[in-house]
Enzyme design. Structure first.
Site, PDB file in Angstrom:
ATOM      1  N   ASP A  67       0.939  -1.309  -0.103  1.00  0.00           N
ATOM      2  CA  ASP A  67      -0.085   0.033   0.071  1.00  0.00           C
ATOM      3  C   ASP A  67       0.800   1.188  -0.055  1.00  0.00           C
ATOM      4  OD1 ASP A  67      -2.306  -1.515   0.077  1.00  0.00           O
ATOM      5  OD2 ASP A  67      -2.590  -1.392   2.250  1.00  0.00           O
ATOM      6  N   SER A 111     -18.962 -21.432 -28.954  1.00  0.00           N
ATOM      7  CA  SER A 111     -19.597 -22.224 -27.948  1.00  0.00           C
ATOM      8  C   SER A 111     -19.080 -23.605 -28.043  1.00  0.00           C
ATOM      9  CB  SER A 111     -21.075 -22.489 -28.009  1.00  0.00           C
ATOM     10  OG  SER A 111     -21.778 -21.140 -27.728  1.00  0.00           O
ATOM     11  N   ILE A 112     -19.085 -24.451 -27.039  1.00  0.00           N
ATOM     12  CA  ILE A 112     -18.454 -25.691 -27.153  1.00  0.00           C
ATOM     13  C   ILE A 112     -19.702 -26.886 -27.044  1.00  0.00           C
ATOM     14  CG2 ILE A 112     -17.099 -27.583 -26.078  1.00  0.00           C
ATOM     15  CD1 ILE A 112     -15.504 -25.189 -25.022  1.00  0.00           C
ATOM     16  N   LYS A 149     -14.188 -26.572 -16.659  1.00  0.00           N
ATOM     17  CA  LYS A 149     -15.150 -25.603 -17.502  1.00  0.00           C
ATOM     18  C   LYS A 149     -15.520 -24.699 -16.529  1.00  0.00           C
ATOM     19  CE  LYS A 149     -19.139 -25.353 -20.565  1.00  0.00           C
ATOM     20  NZ  LYS A 149     -19.639 -24.362 -19.731  1.00  0.00           N
ATOM     21  N   GLU A 206     -11.845 -16.581 -18.313  1.00  0.00           N
ATOM     22  CA  GLU A 206     -12.959 -16.500 -17.477  1.00  0.00           C
ATOM     23  C   GLU A 206     -12.878 -15.635 -16.261  1.00  0.00           C
ATOM     24  OE1 GLU A 206     -16.943 -18.612 -17.555  1.00  0.00           O
ATOM     25  OE2 GLU A 206     -15.130 -18.274 -19.344  1.00  0.00           O
ATOM     26  N   LYS A 356     -20.008 -32.364 -18.925  1.00  0.00           N
ATOM     27  CA  LYS A 356     -20.400 -31.615 -18.107  1.00  0.00           C
ATOM     28  C   LYS A 356     -21.038 -32.513 -16.698  1.00  0.00           C
ATOM     29  CE  LYS A 356     -22.681 -27.797 -18.693  1.00  0.00           C
ATOM     30  NZ  LYS A 356     -23.502 -26.728 -18.945  1.00  0.00           N
ATOM     31  N   CYS A 450     -39.899  -9.220  16.945  1.00  0.00           N
ATOM     32  CA  CYS A 450     -40.551  -8.173  17.771  1.00  0.00           C
ATOM     33  C   CYS A 450     -41.830  -7.786  17.500  1.00  0.00           C
ATOM     34  CB  CYS A 450     -39.137  -7.078  17.771  1.00  0.00           C
ATOM     35  SG  CYS A 450     -39.206  -6.082  16.208  1.00  0.00           S
ATOM     36  N   CYS A 463     -37.523  -5.086   8.889  1.00  0.00           N
ATOM     37  CA  CYS A 463     -38.478  -4.706  10.421  1.00  0.00           C
ATOM     38  C   CYS A 463     -37.946  -3.314  10.707  1.00  0.00           C
ATOM     39  CB  CYS A 463     -37.785  -5.680  11.323  1.00  0.00           C
ATOM     40  SG  CYS A 463     -38.019  -5.336  12.870  1.00  0.00           S
TER      41      CYS A 463
END
Length: 719
Positions: A67, A111-112, A149, A206, A356, A450, A463
């Site tokens: 930092d 796509s796959i 995946k 990803e 998958k 309550c 609440c």
């Protein structure tokens, strides 16, 4: 490539890599040349620290040291107006965007094809071998690469001559949304590649939110009274499409890179040293290591389809232990020549297949609905289910999120519903599959704990019992003890729960009735720790007004707004008596926040808790208001907003005008008197100033204004 050639900074040449100094000479004592040299060293070192922390998980320095280096770099760039376009400091986020533009991908992001059955994977293998034989390849040489995946948001990231250039979402596969500024803020996306990369490299990655970070972030949302994300994928996708990169920078996103979309060597800075693309996918992934691109280590090259199936089964067993979401395994042909020979359909490549995992859903009956009250007072409905097995786990409860979700689903007790479960994510109900009841569950109008009235805020319900609701007690006490509130050391969540369960703390004011004798009798406590806590509480009996307000947990009132309220009203009684109109006069307090503050103070339970605190000797100290600021009120009544880089930091500029009675806010409104503009100002603030007819001052004009009031600019460095 050797390791040293792929580093961003060599520790033998850069003093800020290993055991870096954190004490620096004053910025105003540096020459421009010295500042530029130091900034360049800091940039290289920070890139190295980012890589070691986010990619290799092997940091070289402590967070506090990092930092200090980062803050020093920002100070140099601001003071000397250094070009920060490709600096690591850009990760904090740029100006908000008006919309997401559309950009065309370097190569299609297809796509796959996928399936959940092993037979479908074997059919894929047969098609691959048949296609390779027809193309003149020997199928016995076939190798597959298997990798997870990922369940996130797919992006294209492009580097030009090793420098981060742009990023885009997958979109329709041909073009996607331009998210360059958003992805720039993700710490594991390098701003500059290591080693000698090609002149142009487009990679597919990803973006995801780690599971532990997702849980922590959802807790923060709930604490703020906001709707949590349903799962990490939604969190990542929703974050990356934010128009304000600063918002993205605050959220815990990460990335895995897994494929090459484009690799061009012509014109590379390294000339003939620029590497050609490897012949295999596995070689691409190893090159990612050299370039500093983060990838998963759960990758295997296998010799046949049975080994690929075995890899998927083994990864499935480890699935819940991973800190990221996956929904299967991608099996790809390793050799690029073989891939080219197999080609692609209009939708998907013929050389890749996704095996998958089984679906994590099941169907069951809602037997009851219970409503939980969280620490913020937020009410969360929970479906009590006829227990059902979901992917090997017995599920008997699932969240219904909020009243609006119940209404959208039309769900009621007795209905057959689908349950979805994914790893550590709380099971939830995505749909009603068979309506067996009449009507929709009627959400309670009073708090089940309550009995206070329930109020709706958009899709959520709360609440109104506030500090008087036992269900909110833990949160109220923890909020009171926070560092940016009363800062009571030794009063963490576990101890708060212990005090409540022991019956010692049933309301916030009860904290100030605690005795050493009471605490010392509790398990895990000794006389020393008991005295320390009682002493820490005693030290908060006369807190600054702003910290007292921050500690109350008033909705929409954080430390900044609490400070503005304290400076505007001076003491607690004046604030308690202020109506909404008076509250709206305070900078950064709009109509909604003013109403929230007034509602909080009007609630009988909250007023009783405040009075009980005062009866126990907790009396916030008044602060000096602008009307009483005397000689320091030369800018009284003025409100400033700052944008761009000034000759000093914006924090110092804000502190200066506030010290002379003015207000400094973060956004332009009708109450703003001047917008002060430095180098590289934000477009949105200039536009807001034009819309509100607010005068715009360049820094020289600002200095003249201050001089007219007897104030020097820039302020002298106290160091």
């Amino acid at each position: 490539m050797t390791r040293s050639s792929t580093r961003h900074a060599d520790p033998e040449e850069n003093p800020y890599v290993e055991d870096p100094p954190t004490e620096f000479e004053p910025v105003d004592e540096l020459s421009t040349e010295a500042a530029e040299r130091q900034a360049e060293l800091l940039r290289s070192a920070i890139r190295e620290h980012d890589h070691r922390y986010y990619v290799e998980a092997d940091p070289l320095v402590a967070d506090a040291t990092y930092d200090r280096l980062f803050d020093r770099l920002r100070a140099l760039e601001a003071a000397f107006e250094l070009d920060a376009e490709r600096s690591p400091t850009r990760r904090v986020g740029g100006e908000p965007l008006d919309e997401l533009a559309t950009v065309e991908h370097v190569a299609p992001m297809r796509s796959i094809d996928s399936a959940k059955e092993a037979d479908a994977v074997r059919e894929f293998d047969e098609r691959v071998r048949s296609g390779l034989r027809e193309a003149g390849f020997d199928p016995s040489d076939l190798r597959y690469v298997c990798e997870p995946k990922f369940d996130g948001l797919s992006v294209e990231v492009v580097y030009e001559d090793g420098e981060y250039a742009r990023a885009a979402t997958r979109g329709d596969g041909v073009a996607g949304d331009d998210v360059t500024e958003q992805v720039r803020t993700v710490r594991s996306v390098p701003g500059k590649l290591r080693g000698t990369p090609p002149s142009r490299l487009a990679v597919r990655g990803e973006v995801y939110m780690p599971r532990d970070a997702f849980e922590a972030y959802n807790e923060e949302l709930i604490e703020r009274g906001e709707e949590p994300f349903a799962n990490p994928r939604n969190a990542a996708a929703g974050t990356l499409r934010q128009l304000d990169p600063a918002v993205v920078a605050e959220r815990p996103l990460d990335v895995f890179f897994f494929d090459v979309l484009g690799w061009e060597t012509a014109g590379a800075d390294g000339g003939e040293d620029a590497p050609d693309r490897p012949d295999t996918h596995r070689g691409d992934l190893l090159a990612f290591d050299d370039f500093g691109l983060r990838r998963t280590d759960r990758v295997e090259r296998v010799d046949d389809v049975d080994a690929a199936i075995d890899f998927r089964d083994r990864l499935g067993e480890d699935r819940d232990g991973l800190n990221y979401g996956i929904d299967g395994v991608v099996i790809t042909v390793d050799e690029h020549d073989a891939r080219d020979a197999l080609g692609s359909t209009s939708r998907a490549p013929r050389w890749a297949f996704a095996y998958k995992f089984p679906p994590r859903t099941a169907t069951t009956t809602v037997e009851d609905v219970t409503v939980q009250v969280g620490r913020t007072g937020r009410l969360t409905p929970v479906a009590e289910l006829d227990p059902v097995d979901v992917d090997g786990v017995t599920v008997s409860r699932a969240t219904l999120h909020n009243p609006a979700e119940i209404e959208a689903l039309g769900v009621n007790v007795g209905d057959r519903v689908r349950i979805y479960r994914a790893g550590d994510v709380i099971p939830y109900v995505p749909e009603v599959v068979e309506k067996r009841s009449s009507g929709t569950y009627a959400f309670p109008e009073r708090c089940p704990i309550c009995g206070a009235p329930v109020e709706r805020e958009g899709p959520l319900a709360f609440c109104t019992g506030g500090l008087g609701c036992p269900a909110q007690l833990d949160r109220a006490v923890e909020h009171w003890a926070r560092r940016d509130a009363l800062d009571v050391e030794g009063l963490g969540p576990e101890r708060v729960e212990q005090l409540r369960e022991a019956g010692l703390v049933e309301s916030l004011p009860d904290l100030y009735d605690l005795t050493v004798a009471d605490l010392a009798e509790l398990e895990g406590w000794g006389e020393t720790s008991a005295r320390n806590l009682v002493g820490a509480l005693e030290a908060t009996r006369e807190p600054p007004l702003d910290r007292f307000l921050a500690g109350l947990g008033i909705p929409d009132v954080g430390p900044t707004t609490a400070d503005a309220l304290a400076r505007a009203f001076g003491d607690l009684d004046a604030l308690l008596a202020a109506d909404e109109a008076a509250l709206r006069e305070v900078d950064d307090v709009g109509p909604a926040v003013a109403a929230s503050i007034r509602d909080f103070f009007d609630a009988e339970e909250n007023r009783e808790a405040i009075e009980a605190l005062r009866e126990r000797g907790v009396e916030p100290r008044p602060v000096e208001t602008p009307d009483a600021a005397g000689d320091d009120a030369s800018l009284e009544g003025m409100t400033f907003v700052f944008t761009g880089s000034l000759s000093t930091t914006r924090d110092e500029a804000q502190a200066l005008v506030e010290a002379h009675g003015a207000n400094a806010t973060s956004s332009v409104s009708g109450n703003t008197d001047y917008l002060v503009v430095g180098e590289s100002p934000g477009r949105s603030k200039r536009a807001d100033a034009d819309a509100e007819d607010v005068p715009v001052l360049e820094e020289a004009d600002f200095a003249d204004l201050l001089a007219d009031h007897g104030i020097d600019w820039p302020p002298e460095d106290e160091a």
